[in-house]
Scaffold this motif. Structure first.
Motif, PDB file in Angstrom:
ATOM      1  N   ALA A  83      38.418  44.866  30.414  1.00 61.11           N
ATOM      2  CA  ALA A  83      38.195  44.922  31.862  1.00 61.11           C
ATOM      3  C   ALA A  83      39.457  44.516  32.622  1.00 61.11           C
ATOM      4  O   ALA A  83      39.791  45.120  33.653  1.00 61.11           O
ATOM      5  N   HIS A  84      40.169  43.516  32.115  1.00 61.66           N
ATOM      6  CA  HIS A  84      41.397  43.094  32.788  1.00 61.66           C
ATOM      7  C   HIS A  84      42.465  44.180  32.709  1.00 61.66           C
ATOM      8  O   HIS A  84      43.209  44.407  33.677  1.00 61.66           O
ATOM      9  N   ILE A  85      42.563  44.852  31.580  1.00 61.97           N
ATOM     10  CA  ILE A  85      43.504  45.964  31.452  1.00 61.97           C
ATOM     11  C   ILE A  85      43.170  47.059  32.463  1.00 61.97           C
ATOM     12  O   ILE A  85      44.055  47.606  33.131  1.00 61.97           O
ATOM     13  N   GLU A  86      41.881  47.360  32.591  1.00 65.25           N
ATOM     14  CA  GLU A  86      41.456  48.401  33.530  1.00 65.25           C
ATOM     15  C   GLU A  86      41.696  47.974  34.973  1.00 65.25           C
ATOM     16  O   GLU A  86      42.108  48.785  35.804  1.00 65.25           O
ATOM     17  N   PHE A 124      32.098  49.764  34.954  1.00 68.65           N
ATOM     18  CA  PHE A 124      31.270  49.876  33.753  1.00 68.65           C
ATOM     19  C   PHE A 124      31.385  48.615  32.897  1.00 68.65           C
ATOM     20  O   PHE A 124      30.391  48.057  32.424  1.00 68.65           O
ATOM     21  N   LEU A 125      32.622  48.154  32.705  1.00 66.38           N
ATOM     22  CA  LEU A 125      32.864  46.987  31.857  1.00 66.38           C
ATOM     23  C   LEU A 125      32.324  45.717  32.500  1.00 66.38           C
ATOM     24  O   LEU A 125      31.771  44.849  31.809  1.00 66.38           O
ATOM     25  N   ASN A 126      32.469  45.618  33.811  1.00 66.80           N
ATOM     26  CA  ASN A 126      31.934  44.442  34.510  1.00 66.80           C
ATOM     27  C   ASN A 126      30.410  44.430  34.441  1.00 66.80           C
ATOM     28  O   ASN A 126      29.781  43.370  34.323  1.00 66.80           O
ATOM     29  N   GLN A 127      29.822  45.613  34.489  1.00 67.95           N
ATOM     30  CA  GLN A 127      28.370  45.730  34.331  1.00 67.95           C
ATOM     31  C   GLN A 127      27.940  45.238  32.951  1.00 67.95           C
ATOM     32  O   GLN A 127      26.933  44.525  32.810  1.00 67.95           O
ATOM     33  N   ALA A 128      28.718  45.609  31.940  1.00 72.91           N
ATOM     34  CA  ALA A 128      28.427  45.156  30.578  1.00 72.91           C
ATOM     35  C   ALA A 128      28.565  43.640  30.471  1.00 72.91           C
ATOM     36  O   ALA A 128      27.731  42.967  29.842  1.00 72.91           O
ATOM     37  N   LEU A 129      29.594  43.087  31.096  1.00 73.21           N
ATOM     38  CA  LEU A 129      29.774  41.634  31.092  1.00 73.21           C
ATOM     39  C   LEU A 129      28.573  40.934  31.722  1.00 73.21           C
ATOM     40  O   LEU A 129      28.072  39.929  31.197  1.00 73.21           O
ATOM     41  N   GLU A 130      28.122  41.460  32.842  1.00 72.48           N
ATOM     42  CA  GLU A 130      26.988  40.850  33.542  1.00 72.48           C
ATOM     43  C   GLU A 130      25.713  40.907  32.705  1.00 72.48           C
ATOM     44  O   GLU A 130      24.903  39.971  32.737  1.00 72.48           O
ATOM     45  N   GLN A 131      25.555  41.960  31.935  1.00 67.33           N
ATOM     46  CA  GLN A 131      24.387  42.054  31.058  1.00 67.33           C
ATOM     47  C   GLN A 131      24.421  40.977  29.964  1.00 67.33           C
ATOM     48  O   GLN A 131      23.376  40.572  29.444  1.00 67.33           O
ATOM     49  N   LEU A 132      25.636  40.527  29.650  1.00 63.95           N
ATOM     50  CA  LEU A 132      25.795  39.468  28.644  1.00 63.95           C
ATOM     51  C   LEU A 132      25.798  38.074  29.280  1.00 63.95           C
ATOM     52  O   LEU A 132      25.906  37.070  28.569  1.00 63.95           O
ATOM     53  N   GLY A 133      25.713  38.024  30.597  1.00 65.16           N
ATOM     54  CA  GLY A 133      25.689  36.734  31.287  1.00 65.16           C
ATOM     55  C   GLY A 133      27.045  36.244  31.729  1.00 65.16           C
ATOM     56  O   GLY A 133      27.212  35.053  32.042  1.00 65.16           O
ATOM     57  N   GLY A 137      36.743  37.301  35.268  1.00 66.01           N
ATOM     58  CA  GLY A 137      37.332  36.036  35.700  1.00 66.01           C
ATOM     59  C   GLY A 137      36.854  34.856  34.888  1.00 66.01           C
ATOM     60  O   GLY A 137      37.366  33.742  35.039  1.00 66.01           O
ATOM     61  N   ASP A 138      35.880  35.073  33.986  1.00 67.88           N
ATOM     62  CA  ASP A 138      35.332  33.968  33.195  1.00 67.88           C
ATOM     63  C   ASP A 138      36.233  33.567  32.019  1.00 67.88           C
ATOM     64  O   ASP A 138      36.047  32.492  31.447  1.00 67.88           O
ATOM     65  N   PHE A 139      37.195  34.430  31.650  1.00 66.95           N
ATOM     66  CA  PHE A 139      38.090  34.118  30.537  1.00 66.95           C
ATOM     67  C   PHE A 139      39.540  34.246  30.998  1.00 66.95           C
ATOM     68  O   PHE A 139      39.836  34.926  31.978  1.00 66.95           O
ATOM     69  N   PHE A 140      40.428  33.594  30.274  1.00 67.27           N
ATOM     70  CA  PHE A 140      41.852  33.672  30.592  1.00 67.27           C
ATOM     71  C   PHE A 140      42.390  35.073  30.297  1.00 67.27           C
ATOM     72  O   PHE A 140      41.906  35.772  29.406  1.00 67.27           O
TER      73      PHE A 140
END
Length: 266
Positions: A83-86, A124-133, A137-140
């Motif tokens: 997601a950060h790359i995108e 799309f990737l942020n949506q996937a992250l949210e599905q995982l909770g 911005g949650d990781f370095f």
């Protein structure tokens, strides 16, 4: 009243509010496609930080990349890194359209189209992250792509070669390996992630092909890609195992790929 291309794009590029940035881009892109934009090529480009305010940066060597996806956090870390790359690719595409003046209209059309697709990948990737909770911005993360933006800001050929033909093509190399890593997960989100990665690969081939076209358009006739790799040793412009098929589709020559592979991996 028509919007001026570069002034409007500058505000979008440096907007620190993620949702507003994306909404403003969509409005601007609609106006661009509807020919409601005028160009003032005398506009002077600036260089400021364009990172989303909630992202936390550390040196690339300090980032731990999970080898497996056995637990939710490891899977989220992998998704977050993509997601950060995108997200960085959104800024790189916008910056290319903003920074370089007096070029054919197709140039600006290409990089706005790329930005539009990178936004979709990111969402799309942020949506996937949210599905995982989790959320972006949650990781370095590292700022290598921002560094590439800064080091190529004064040369169209360098920007097209290093960023859009180089680092984006490195993403083509990485895609199959990330896909294999995702496939080791037993999380219910796996099929969605596989679909996202297939979309990203397909779109990134076209992005690299655009970089290939405009690099060949802007470079010195004597310059080859290997000379660019040697000049910008700060970055590795190829993965440990080249995705020959995808790179050829994007405009690379088979003999050229052998030279690149030898330069980085032998």
């Amino acid at each position: 009243m028509k919007k001026e291309f570069f002034n409007t794009l500058e505000k979008i590029l440096y907007n620190q509010n993620l949702n507003q940035k994306i909404n403003d881009f969509y409005n601007f892109y609609d106006d661009f496609k509807s020919k409601k934009i005028i160009f003032d090529h005398s506009n002077i480009s600036v260089l400021k930080e364009c990172n989303y305010e909630k992202v936390k940066f550390i040196h690339p060597t300090r980032i731990r990349r999970p080898k497996f996806t056995k637990n939710i956090k490891s899977l989220a870390q992998i998704i977050h890194s993509i997601a950060h790359i995108e997200f960085s690719a959104i800024n790189l595409a916008l910056d290319s359209a903003y920074r370089f003046k007096n070029l054919p209209l197709n140039f600006y059309q290409d990089w706005l189209e790329v930005a539009d697709e990178e936004i979709k990948h990111f969402q799309f990737l942020n949506q996937a992250l949210e599905q995982l909770g989790y959320k972006y911005g949650d990781f370095f993360v590292h700022d290598n792509l921002d560094l590439a933006l800064k080091l190529t800001k004064d040369s169209l050929a360098s920007r097209m070669g290093v960023v859009h033909r180089g680092l984006e093509a490195k993403g083509l190399d990485a895609n199959p390996f990330v896909l294999k890593k995702i496939q080791t997960s037993d999380n219910e989100i796996k099929s969605f992630l596989e679909e996202i990665l297939h979309i990203i690969l397909k779109d990134e081939i076209t992005h690299v092909s655009k970089g290939d076209f405009w690099w060949k358009f802007s470079k010195d006739k004597k310059e080859n890609f290997l000379s660019l790799c040697k000049e910008f040793k700060t970055f590795s412009l190829a993965g440990k195992q080249l995705n020959f098929e995808a790179r050829i589709q994007a405009g690379f020559d088979p003999l050229e790929l052998q030279e690149i592979d030898k330069f980085y991996n032998n």
